[in-house]
Design a protein around this motif. Structure first.
Motif, PDB file in Angstrom:
ATOM      1  N   THR A   1      -3.116  11.761  -5.725  1.00 50.18           N
ATOM      2  CA  THR A   1      -2.101  12.047  -4.860  1.00 50.18           C
ATOM      3  C   THR A   1      -2.750  11.422  -3.670  1.00 50.18           C
ATOM      4  O   THR A   1      -3.897  11.043  -3.419  1.00 50.18           O
ATOM      5  N   VAL A   2      -1.627  10.177  -3.155  1.00 53.33           N
ATOM      6  CA  VAL A   2      -2.257   9.929  -2.076  1.00 53.33           C
ATOM      7  C   VAL A   2      -1.756  10.805  -0.886  1.00 53.33           C
ATOM      8  O   VAL A   2      -1.625  10.222   0.598  1.00 53.33           O
ATOM      9  N   LYS A   3      -1.423  12.341  -1.243  1.00 50.43           N
ATOM     10  CA  LYS A   3      -1.579  12.811   0.237  1.00 50.43           C
ATOM     11  C   LYS A   3      -2.180  14.089   0.077  1.00 50.43           C
ATOM     12  O   LYS A   3      -1.671  15.101  -0.301  1.00 50.43           O
ATOM     13  N   PRO A   4      -3.930  13.898   0.115  1.00 49.29           N
ATOM     14  CA  PRO A   4      -4.962  14.955   0.381  1.00 49.29           C
ATOM     15  C   PRO A   4      -4.466  16.703   0.551  1.00 49.29           C
ATOM     16  O   PRO A   4      -5.251  16.515   0.037  1.00 49.29           O
ATOM     17  N   ARG A   5      -3.867  16.252   1.450  1.00 51.11           N
ATOM     18  CA  ARG A   5      -3.919  17.591   1.910  1.00 51.11           C
ATOM     19  C   ARG A   5      -2.360  18.552   1.442  1.00 51.11           C
ATOM     20  O   ARG A   5      -2.093  19.394   2.164  1.00 51.11           O
TER      21      ARG A   5
ATOM     22  N   LEU B   1      10.964   9.466  -3.650  1.00 49.83           N
ATOM     23  CA  LEU B   1      11.638   8.608  -4.952  1.00 49.83           C
ATOM     24  C   LEU B   1      12.695   7.174  -4.836  1.00 49.83           C
ATOM     25  O   LEU B   1      12.766   6.653  -5.147  1.00 49.83           O
ATOM     26  N   ASP B   2      13.399   7.584  -3.501  1.00 48.74           N
ATOM     27  CA  ASP B   2      14.137   6.059  -2.947  1.00 48.74           C
ATOM     28  C   ASP B   2      12.917   5.350  -2.914  1.00 48.74           C
ATOM     29  O   ASP B   2      13.010   4.144  -3.135  1.00 48.74           O
ATOM     30  N   PHE B   3      12.102   5.649  -1.708  1.00 44.92           N
ATOM     31  CA  PHE B   3      10.599   4.306  -1.958  1.00 44.92           C
ATOM     32  C   PHE B   3      10.049   4.016  -3.173  1.00 44.92           C
ATOM     33  O   PHE B   3      10.009   3.044  -3.137  1.00 44.92           O
ATOM     34  N   TYR B   4      10.171   5.099  -4.123  1.00 45.24           N
ATOM     35  CA  TYR B   4       9.435   4.607  -5.051  1.00 45.24           C
ATOM     36  C   TYR B   4      10.066   3.606  -6.140  1.00 45.24           C
ATOM     37  O   TYR B   4       9.574   2.544  -6.502  1.00 45.24           O
TER      38      TYR B   4
ATOM     39  N   LYS C   1      -6.118   3.708  -2.634  1.00 43.28           N
ATOM     40  CA  LYS C   1      -6.739   3.512  -2.708  1.00 43.28           C
ATOM     41  C   LYS C   1      -7.497   5.249  -2.281  1.00 43.28           C
ATOM     42  O   LYS C   1      -7.293   5.581  -1.209  1.00 43.28           O
ATOM     43  N   ASP C   2      -8.838   5.082  -2.390  1.00 50.93           N
ATOM     44  CA  ASP C   2      -9.195   6.707  -2.183  1.00 50.93           C
ATOM     45  C   ASP C   2      -8.721   7.298  -2.909  1.00 50.93           C
ATOM     46  O   ASP C   2      -8.520   8.301  -2.131  1.00 50.93           O
ATOM     47  N   VAL C   3      -7.946   7.667  -4.074  1.00 44.87           N
ATOM     48  CA  VAL C   3      -6.863   8.385  -4.370  1.00 44.87           C
ATOM     49  C   VAL C   3      -7.273   9.359  -4.800  1.00 44.87           C
ATOM     50  O   VAL C   3      -8.576   9.509  -5.801  1.00 44.87           O
ATOM     51  N   ARG C   4      -7.212  11.184  -4.673  1.00 46.16           N
ATOM     52  CA  ARG C   4      -7.858  11.865  -5.421  1.00 46.16           C
ATOM     53  C   ARG C   4      -7.008  12.770  -6.977  1.00 46.16           C
ATOM     54  O   ARG C   4      -5.920  12.042  -7.259  1.00 46.16           O
TER      55      ARG C   4
ATOM     56  N   VAL D   1       0.905  -1.459   0.208  1.00 48.24           N
ATOM     57  CA  VAL D   1      -0.109   0.081  -0.404  1.00 48.24           C
ATOM     58  C   VAL D   1       1.028   0.859   0.256  1.00 48.24           C
ATOM     59  O   VAL D   1       1.631   1.638   0.567  1.00 48.24           O
ATOM     60  N   ILE D   2       0.440   2.126  -0.710  1.00 46.25           N
ATOM     61  CA  ILE D   2       1.051   3.652  -1.120  1.00 46.25           C
ATOM     62  C   ILE D   2       0.029   4.467  -0.568  1.00 46.25           C
ATOM     63  O   ILE D   2      -0.925   4.619  -1.167  1.00 46.25           O
ATOM     64  N   ASP D   3       0.322   4.648   0.494  1.00 48.57           N
ATOM     65  CA  ASP D   3      -0.176   5.773   1.214  1.00 48.57           C
ATOM     66  C   ASP D   3       0.018   7.273   1.675  1.00 48.57           C
ATOM     67  O   ASP D   3       1.874   7.783   1.885  1.00 48.57           O
ATOM     68  N   ALA D   4      -0.454   7.933   2.627  1.00 44.64           N
ATOM     69  CA  ALA D   4       0.343   9.454   3.299  1.00 44.64           C
ATOM     70  C   ALA D   4       1.157   9.108   4.140  1.00 44.64           C
ATOM     71  O   ALA D   4       2.532   9.889   4.153  1.00 44.64           O
ATOM     72  N   ARG D   5       1.426   7.976   4.638  1.00 44.82           N
ATOM     73  CA  ARG D   5       2.166   7.799   5.879  1.00 44.82           C
ATOM     74  C   ARG D   5       3.083   7.086   5.366  1.00 44.82           C
ATOM     75  O   ARG D   5       4.329   7.640   6.007  1.00 44.82           O
ATOM     76  N   SER D   6       3.340   6.415   4.562  1.00 44.65           N
ATOM     77  CA  SER D   6       4.623   5.303   3.436  1.00 44.65           C
ATOM     78  C   SER D   6       5.496   6.605   2.869  1.00 44.65           C
ATOM     79  O   SER D   6       6.222   5.719   3.185  1.00 44.65           O
ATOM     80  N   VAL D   7       5.199   7.753   2.047  1.00 42.95           N
ATOM     81  CA  VAL D   7       5.446   8.209   1.154  1.00 42.95           C
ATOM     82  C   VAL D   7       6.734   9.200   2.180  1.00 42.95           C
ATOM     83  O   VAL D   7       5.864  10.260   2.528  1.00 42.95           O
ATOM     84  N   PRO D   8       8.109   9.211   2.678  1.00 42.31           N
ATOM     85  CA  PRO D   8       8.373  10.565   3.015  1.00 42.31           C
ATOM     86  C   PRO D   8       8.285  11.728   2.751  1.00 42.31           C
ATOM     87  O   PRO D   8       7.870  11.885   1.222  1.00 42.31           O
ATOM     88  N   ALA D   9       7.999  12.966   3.163  1.00 33.48           N
ATOM     89  CA  ALA D   9       8.202  13.527   2.943  1.00 33.48           C
ATOM     90  C   ALA D   9       8.952  14.958   2.060  1.00 33.48           C
ATOM     91  O   ALA D   9       9.015  15.517   1.524  1.00 33.48           O
ATOM     92  N   ALA D  10      10.274  14.244   2.173  1.00 38.52           N
ATOM     93  CA  ALA D  10      11.575  14.687   1.746  1.00 38.52           C
ATOM     94  C   ALA D  10      11.126  13.750   0.571  1.00 38.52           C
ATOM     95  O   ALA D  10      11.398  12.593   0.173  1.00 38.52           O
TER      96      ALA D  10
END
Length: 607
Positions: free
Chosen positions: A213-217, A182-185, A196-199, A148-157
């Motif tokens: 986006t997996v980061k809606p905010r 990009l390292d995560f991906y 899931k449920d992405v805008r 699962v790729i979501d807001a929690r798993s993708v780093p901010a940097a």
């Protein structure tokens, strides 16, 4: 700007033909049986690149039977403990694969690092197994669970800085998937992943792809997109979505819509967008009902000036009625409209034709039919095949103006190669030619559109308007480039162009301090860019889009990043001496059925 469609088709052709699209590495000729995570390794380049590998085992998670990159993805159901090593890999077959999702297979072949678009594109490479011999061991197996790729798993940097000793390449750096997006991906390249449920932040395009986006905010805009507001603050949650299914079943989405439920498939990397979820299962589209915007009508004492890139408009296009409706109904018939990308009378046919009177007249007639004013117009035909854009199209800027509201001051002498100047007459600034072109023979405008300058009079006051279409961003590396920070080679020419336009505006203001000057058009650069700073100079101009709240500053949507390319810059007398209103009228960039890729801009003020 060159047509995105023609540029993309050309790039696909180059990618298909280029022998330079694979990274050639010197390594031993053969390796013993290895697992997928061994092949992927903990950097972007496989430690087995160039080697033959034997009996690589995995479960088929996706099959691609179309395009120039036919093949399938396999994933090891028994992962190792290292989060940096992917458990999936693409097997390039070149023809339609003879496997199915759920097949357990072994693959013998050569590990290769393929660069979509060729090495000159700056793109990262995709680790593949090529020239494969495939053995199906069993069928109907469970596919490894999707990560699962979501807001929690993708780093901010977003990405680390590249190795300066290797030309700022990130290829040799150890992956840090918990630290950089990009390292995560990259650590999931080739694996089965899920969102899931992405805008939707980039509308469905003609190539059957969209952006979510997996980061809606993350830098959310009022209408559902994601804002690109700084080189130093990348939007890490953006992801491209394609489909392994029929194109007819792909969701037709606008910005702000939501893909509800699960969208699942292998994570690929492609030429036009980088990391891409190629969906075997795609969510259900829920519309947000986004509507096209309409600006306010100018008051009697207000002058309304607009800029609108109509994307390679020529007489054969079917969009004249729609463009006319947009100008009349959405822009409320501005007094002056700077049009960019007006093509000559036979469009891309390269036969020496440079006149665009048929194109412009057809648009004016369509505006009248839509209930708008009978615009007059001024322009200067370019010298044939000298101004860039689609070959043979001879794009140029054109002034439309409503003669019932504003007059144009005609002054002879302007042509494709004669530079317009500034003189003082009775204490006032005056152009030596109107319309005229700014320094048209300067190298800054090589294969690029020359600025069109003209004098208008509104209620007895002269307004100088400069219509621009700066050098495009073509040739720049993408944000997911293997070179970090990303080189932006195209801005060198834009800086030269901005310097010339600023100097011309300074000439006007040095001649008449309180002159009303507007420089507008497709600047092809952001309001925070050095291009904009050079244009603004020491206060000669100011980009009026900065009067809007940050979340509303966008005119274009590229790869799910809402950004500014089109600007209206004003002199101090307009910025400080009168009330003005600015509007970025969102009628195109957020919509799958756009008639141009740019949103028009409107400035209303009292001279």
């Amino acid at each position: 700007m060159p047509s995105k469609k023609s540029a993309r088709l050309a790039a696909l052709t180059v990618a298909a033909l280029s022998a330079a699209s694979t990274v050639v590495l010197v390594s031993p000729a053969h390796a013993a049986a290895v697992s997928i995570h061994d092949i992927q390794g903990a950097t972007r380049i496989s430690p087995y690149a160039g080697q033959k590998v034997t009996d690589v085992a995995g479960i088929v998670t996706g099959v691609r039977t179309y395009g120039s990159s036919k093949g399938f993805w396999i994933q090891d159901p028994n992962p190792d403990a290292d989060p940096a090593t992917s458990e999936g890999v693409f097997v390039f077959t070149s023809s339609a694969p003879k496997v199915a999702v759920g097949d357990a297979v072994t693959v013998t072949g050569t590990v290769s690092e393929y660069v979509p678009g060729g090495t000159s594109s700056g793109n990262q490479s995709v680790t593949e197994i090529t020239k494969p011999t495939v053995t199906v061991v069993s069928s109907g197996n469970a596919v490894p669970a999707a990560t699962v790729i979501d807001a929690r798993s993708v780093p901010a940097a977003y990405v680390p800085a590249g190795d300066s000793a290797a030309g700022n390449s990130i290829n040799g750096l150890a992956l840090e998937p918990k630290k950089y997006a990009l390292d995560f991906y990259e650590s999931l390249e080739g694996m089965n992943v899920q969102v899931k449920d992405v805008r939707v932040v980039g509308a469905t395009d003609p190539y059957t792809e969209l952006w979510v986006t997996v980061k809606p905010r993350e830098n959310a805009t009022r209408r559902g997109g994601t804002l690109y507001g700084s080189y130093d603050s990348q939007n890490t949650g953006r992801l491209q979505i394609q489909s392994l299914g029929a194109t007819s079943a792909f969701p037709v989405a606008n910005v702000g819509d939501v893909l509800t439920g699960s969208t699942t498939g292998p994570l690929d990397f492609n030429q036009f967008g980088g990391y891409t979820l190629v969906a075997g299962e795609i969510g259900t589209l829920k519309s947000a009902g986004l509507a096209r915007e309409t600006t306010q009508k100018q008051k009697n004492g207000e002058l309304a000036v607009a800029t609108y890139n109509v994307e390679n408009l020529d007489p054969t296009d079917a969009t004249f009625e729609e463009h006319a409706s947009a100008i009349v109904n959405n822009l409320k018939s501005p007094d002056i409209v700077s049009l960019e990308e007006i093509q000559d009378n036979n469009g891309a046919k390269d036969d020496g034709t440079t006149a665009a009177d048929v194109t412009v007249t057809k648009l004016i007639d369509a505006i009248v039919a839509a209930g708008g004013p009978k615009y007059d117009w001024r322009s200067i035909d370019p010298a044939n095949d000298t101004d860039g854009g689609e070959p043979g199209g001879n794009i140029r800027q054109v002034f439309l103006f409503n003669p019932e509201r504003v007059s144009f001051t005609d002054r002879a002498g302007g042509d494709a190669t004669t530079a317009v100047g500034v003189t003082k007459v009775h204490g006032k600034a005056q152009l030596t030619a109107s319309p005229g072109r700014i320094a048209p023979t300067d190298e800054a405008w090589k294969s690029s559109r020359k600025p069109l300058a003209g004098e208008f009079v509104f209620r007895g006051r002269t307004v100088f308007v400069i219509a621009n279409h700066f050098n495009s961003k073509g040739g720049d590396f993408g944000l997911t480039s293997a070179t970090q920070p990303v080189p932006r080679s195209s801005e060198i020419q834009r800086h030269q162009q901005a310097t010339l336009v600023n100097a011309f505006v300074k000439d006007i203001l040095d001649t008449q301090k309180n002159a009303d000057v507007i420089a507008l058009g497709d600047i092809n650069d952001f309001e925070f860019s050095d291009t904009a700073k050079i244009l603004e100079g020491d206060g000669e101009l100011w980009s009026a889009i900065k009067s809007l709240p940050r979340s509303e500053r966008y005119t274009y949507d590229y790869q799910g990043n809402q950004q500014v390319l089109d600007q209206i810059l004003v002199s101090p007398s307009i910025r400080r001496g009168c009330d003005f209103a600015y509007d970025s009228v969102h009628i195109n960039s957020e919509f799958n059925d756009q008639i141009s890729d740019h949103d028009p801009q409107v400035l209303r003020f009292k001279p």
